[in-house]
Design a protein around this motif. Structure first.
Motif, short mmCIF file in Angstrom:
data_model
loop_
_atom_site.label_atom_id
_atom_site.label_comp_id
_atom_site.label_asym_id
_atom_site.label_seq_id
_atom_site.Cartn_x
_atom_site.Cartn_y
_atom_site.Cartn_z
N ALA A 1 0.83 -1.21 0.00
CA ALA A 1 0.00 0.00 0.00
C ALA A 1 0.87 1.26 0.00
CB ALA A 1 -0.91 0.00 1.23
N VAL A 2 0.23 2.36 -0.33
CA VAL A 2 0.90 3.68 -0.31
C VAL A 2 0.05 4.61 0.55
CG1 VAL A 2 1.60 5.66 -1.70
CG2 VAL A 2 1.91 3.34 -2.60
N VAL A 3 0.70 5.34 1.44
CA VAL A 3 -0.02 6.24 2.35
C VAL A 3 0.08 7.66 1.82
CG1 VAL A 3 -0.26 7.01 4.75
CG2 VAL A 3 0.68 4.73 4.26
N ASN A 4 -1.07 8.28 1.54
CA ASN A 4 -1.08 9.66 1.05
C ASN A 4 -1.33 10.60 2.23
OD1 ASN A 4 -0.92 8.96 -1.81
ND2 ASN A 4 -2.95 8.08 -1.50
N VAL A 5 -0.49 11.63 2.34
CA VAL A 5 -0.62 12.56 3.46
C VAL A 5 -0.61 13.99 2.94
CG1 VAL A 5 0.61 10.89 4.93
CG2 VAL A 5 1.85 12.83 4.00
N ALA A 6 -1.17 14.88 3.76
CA ALA A 6 -1.18 16.31 3.41
C ALA A 6 -0.74 17.09 4.64
CB ALA A 6 -2.57 16.75 2.98
N GLY A 7 0.02 18.15 4.41
CA GLY A 7 0.49 18.98 5.51
C GLY A 7 0.73 20.39 5.04
#
Ligand code: SF4
Length: 339
Positions: free
Chosen positions: A175-181
């Protein structure tokens, strides 16, 4: 519990703004671990920013490249029973349903599942030292009650395990974890998301303090036919894994074309061995070859007294789960426990 402020963001951008630069402000999703930690006085946020209701985080959708995107605020139960997950990623569905209880799965979010903290007894007791809570204070588990603790990837500073079932399957499925900051968005390979303890056991993962998990991508694959999730625990329901194994195989007749094996309950992160997976490629799907793969996975395993049994248990569990993956339809009822 301390007094705190509760805020409801209107969208992802606003929620990030509300958390950015504020050390003791936390995102609130399902809260199933956060509230536990709060009640035990392990965390004491001043402010909560609720992200449960944000449409952007509540979708499960197929992307143009065939990957399935799981919104971070989607509940674990809704993910496990989603038709696309059941049909294309049944290993994930099985792993989620092996975790916690129906009530918790109805409340816990996908993003929160990745962020849950260890269940080490000492970590939850604010009266005793613990390097994960207070860096430099010590690790009483090494010479104490360590039956549930790690046998792989430990350090002198911490021997805790990561407790998730869902994440063991996500690791196996790449899986790939998408993050925003505040600095924008980024994608983190699942193998790089959780950390080994090293000399910073207080850091569970590579997420920055003001970054929010927005979604998890599951790449398209050929692992929907031969798969199995085996969870061994002291109690059949509502207990964390002593050892768990996620196996996914791609077969051509009796020959293994591709293999994924990830372990839970044995390390500070879901544990994968690329060497073992490569060993299996091109080999016959036999008990003997699965046993050799298990030996490779457990290379370097070390017990701390009460948890020595996990080394043999993990080897047998890997071998058994690989055999079960050959024919998921014939798995014995007790092999895929639900809470
Ligand atoms: Fe703390 Fe880790 Fe040691 Fe448990 S194993 S007491 S979490 S430092």
């Amino acid at each position: 519990m301390n007094n705190f402020e509760y805020k409801k963001a209107q969208n992802v951008a606003e929620s990030i703004n509300l958390v950015a630069g504020r050390e003791n402000t936390k995102f609130l999703a399902g809260g199933t671990n956060l509230v536990d930690l709060w009640k035990y006085n392990i965390t004491n946020p001043d402010e909560l920013v609720d992200v449960n209701h944000l449409d952007e985080l509540l979708q499960i959708q197929t992307l143009p490249n065939g990957a399935l995107r799981l919104g971070a605020s989607v509940k674990n139960a809704d993910t496990a029973y989603h038709p696309e997950v059941e049909n294309r990623y049944p290993l994930l569905s099985k792993a989620i349903l092996a975790g916690a209880s129906p009530q918790i799965r109805n409340m816990a979010s996908n993003g929160g599942n990745l962020l849950q903290r260890t269940r080490c007894y000492y970590f939850y007791d604010a009266e005793v030292p613990c390097n994960k809570r207070i860096p430099g204070s010590g690790c009483p588990a090494k010479d104490g009650h360590n039956r549930i603790h790690a046998i792989l990837g430990t350090s002198e500073h911490c021997i805790a395990v990561f407790p998730s079932d869902m994440c063991v399957a996500l690791a196996a499925l790449d899986a790939v974890v998408n993050v925003a900051g505040p600095a924008g968005t980024r994608a983190i390979a699942f193998a790089d998301f959780h950390r080994l303890p090293g000399d910073r056991p207080d850091l569970d993962n590579t997420l920055k303090p003001d970054e929010l998990i927005t979604s998890i991508d599951l790449p398209d694959n050929n692992f929907a036919t031969h798969y199995s999730y085996l969870k061994l625990r002291d109690r059949h329901s509502y207990a964390f894994a002593l050892v768990s194994v996620a196996t996914a195989l791609q077969l051509d007749g009796d020959t293994i074309v591709d293999a994924r094996i990830a372990l839970g309950g044995v390390a500070h992160k879901p544990w994968r061995s690329v060497a073992a997976e490569n060993f299996l490629k091109g080999k016959e799907a036999t008990t003997e070859n699965f046993g050799k793969a298990a030996d490779l996975i457990l290379e370097g395993a070390k017990g701390f007294g009460n948890n020595d049994f996990k080394i043999k248990l993990a080897k047998k569990a890997i071998q058994r789960n690989c055999i079960m993956a050959l024919n998921p339809d014939s798995q014995e009822p007790g092999a895929q426990p639900s809470a």
